[in-house]
Design an enzyme around this catalytic site. Sequence first.
Site, PDB file in Angstrom:
ATOM      1  N   LYS A  55     -31.875  26.959 -94.561  1.00  0.00           N
ATOM      2  CA  LYS A  55     -32.776  26.061 -93.584  1.00  0.00           C
ATOM      3  C   LYS A  55     -33.266  24.506 -94.263  1.00  0.00           C
ATOM      4  O   LYS A  55     -33.696  25.519 -96.132  1.00  0.00           O
ATOM      5  CB  LYS A  55     -33.768  27.148 -92.848  1.00  0.00           C
ATOM      6  CG  LYS A  55     -34.300  26.122 -91.850  1.00  0.00           C
ATOM      7  CD  LYS A  55     -33.999  25.727 -90.687  1.00  0.00           C
ATOM      8  CE  LYS A  55     -34.410  25.543 -89.150  1.00  0.00           C
ATOM      9  NZ  LYS A  55     -35.180  26.327 -88.556  1.00  0.00           N
ATOM     10  N   HIS A  56     -33.266  23.471 -94.350  1.00  0.00           N
ATOM     11  CA  HIS A  56     -33.171  22.943 -95.052  1.00  0.00           C
ATOM     12  C   HIS A  56     -33.241  22.889 -96.532  1.00  0.00           C
ATOM     13  O   HIS A  56     -33.450  22.907 -97.486  1.00  0.00           O
ATOM     14  CB  HIS A  56     -35.021  22.633 -94.769  1.00  0.00           C
ATOM     15  CG  HIS A  56     -35.830  22.534 -94.178  1.00  0.00           C
ATOM     16  ND1 HIS A  56     -35.189  21.230 -92.614  1.00  0.00           N
ATOM     17  CD2 HIS A  56     -36.315  22.614 -93.072  1.00  0.00           C
ATOM     18  CE1 HIS A  56     -35.769  21.120 -91.926  1.00  0.00           C
ATOM     19  NE2 HIS A  56     -36.211  21.572 -91.494  1.00  0.00           N
ATOM     20  N   ASN A  60     -40.018  25.157-107.450  1.00  0.00           N
ATOM     21  CA  ASN A  60     -39.583  26.531-108.832  1.00  0.00           C
ATOM     22  C   ASN A  60     -38.768  27.446-107.436  1.00  0.00           C
ATOM     23  O   ASN A  60     -39.145  27.880-106.051  1.00  0.00           O
ATOM     24  CB  ASN A  60     -40.474  27.326-108.771  1.00  0.00           C
ATOM     25  CG  ASN A  60     -41.160  26.454-110.126  1.00  0.00           C
ATOM     26  OD1 ASN A  60     -40.493  26.144-110.896  1.00  0.00           O
ATOM     27  ND2 ASN A  60     -42.632  25.849-109.972  1.00  0.00           N
ATOM     28  N   HIS A 118     -33.616  20.670-107.997  1.00  0.00           N
ATOM     29  CA  HIS A 118     -34.247  19.738-107.692  1.00  0.00           C
ATOM     30  C   HIS A 118     -33.454  18.919-106.616  1.00  0.00           C
ATOM     31  O   HIS A 118     -33.286  19.597-105.826  1.00  0.00           O
ATOM     32  CB  HIS A 118     -35.043  19.196-108.662  1.00  0.00           C
ATOM     33  CG  HIS A 118     -35.854  20.013-110.004  1.00  0.00           C
ATOM     34  ND1 HIS A 118     -35.401  20.179-110.920  1.00  0.00           N
ATOM     35  CD2 HIS A 118     -36.982  20.353-110.021  1.00  0.00           C
ATOM     36  CE1 HIS A 118     -36.219  20.431-112.149  1.00  0.00           C
ATOM     37  NE2 HIS A 118     -37.145  20.784-111.128  1.00  0.00           N
TER      38      HIS A 118
END
Length: 530
Positions: free
Chosen positions: A281-282, A424, A530
Amino acid sequence: MPTELRRVERALLSVSDKSGLIEFAQALHKLGIALVSTGGTAKAIAGAGLPVTDVSDLTGFPEMMDGRVKTLHPKVHGGLLAIRSHPEHQASMIGHGIAPIDLLVVNLYPFEATVAAGKGYDDCIENIDIGGPAMIRAAAKNHHDVTVVVDASDYAALLGELEAQKGATTLTLRRKLAQKAYARTAAYDSAISNWFASELAETSPAYRALGGSLAETLRYGENPHQWAAFYRTPEQRPGVSTARQVQGKQLSYNNINDTDAAFECVAEFDPAISAACAIIKHANPCGVATGADLAEAYARALACDPVSAFGGIIAFNRTLDAAAAREIVKILTEVIIAPDASEEAIAIIAAKKNLRLLLTGSLPDVRAGGLALRTVAGGFLAQARDNAVVDDMELKVVTKRAPSEAELADLRFAFRVAKHVKSNAIVYAKDLATVGIGAGQMSRVDSSRIAAWKAGEAAKAAGLPETLAKGAVVASDAFFPFADGLLAAAEAGATAVIQPGGSMRDDEVIKAANDAGLAMVFTGHRHFRH
């Protein structure tokens, strides 16, 4: 006749891909357009009974040097570049016996396909087209007078216009085709330059060219006010770009991004060892698990975060079967991606007409290299794909207690998943399934707390009396800069930790692990995402 119309009286055809060539040439002939051609293209046209002038008859020179030299001649380039309304250009054409070429049809030697097929260095070099790009660029530059076609998919549109305009083309079409022509040569050159860089092991060439072909125009981007399109690059990596969409509505920008993340994650798990499922998801995993079969792997992945899984992307590392398909259709899912699917599974998925099913044929090689790109204002970042695999890492036990065999298996599993979680990243795992994931927080301790909270919520959803974090292991994508993140894991009930190590406070973190009775291993490899 409006000045923007240009009648086509003579065409030069030189194509490597001869798909649709004969039908196209026949249509041009019927329109009264004289045909000039080269080598194999000329033979194919003549073989169909059509009149055609060989380019060597046009230039007065034979093809030579194994076909390397055939169109690099003033009678070709002069015919393409001459501005029809320019008196000096016209005088030069008359003085040197150069006839105009009004239509150029070229597709290039199959360099990209040759590289993709794994051919040797010399074969790749021989499939670098020289005359083709030179002619394309010349015709495209002079698009006010000349029409250029580089893609067989444009044959129909061109013929339609020639028929509608009584043998002429409009400036609008010529400009559109010229843009496509320059884009094609740019993509072609980028493929060649990147291949050379790879052959030379040159990671930072002075110029980095990018090229791709349009797969589809998307409805919009991440948000409705953003336009978007999906492009394929020459890299033949199994995934969304190579998949066959069996059913479902068009993929969105976000679907493509999330499905790529899901498939790359599940590819970490060898299908010969165990079935695996990743729910995304996302672009973040909300559940990853292995199992005896796909249905079990899916159920265990779903149990990690059944709330977030709603409307998610599901990836499998094996052929989708009916048992797994029946479970999937019980909740809303956007996309399923797998190497293959049984006919029965496809029939079950078909009941959900909007559910997209993508079949790739195989899994990507997680150890393979490749470029990872990201745009920034005024440029882009390029780096090697993160192809580090935990199975190849030497794990160093840094605590008094070494992990048990079961803990060690879970630690490897958790670190494999952490590689695909936004930084993180903290991943709790137990029995080769995630039980809590903390992603994308600005501090590692917050990710650790969120992962522990998720494990508690998963237990509630399953009707269990205590958090799933109890007895689990924890993976961190980067080192713990302070002991607080590790202590949060210990407080949640974790028994072992895997992390890269390398912090200035490693000794402090190791002491905290020893004081809490945790086993901890260092990998020496970081997995920032990231």
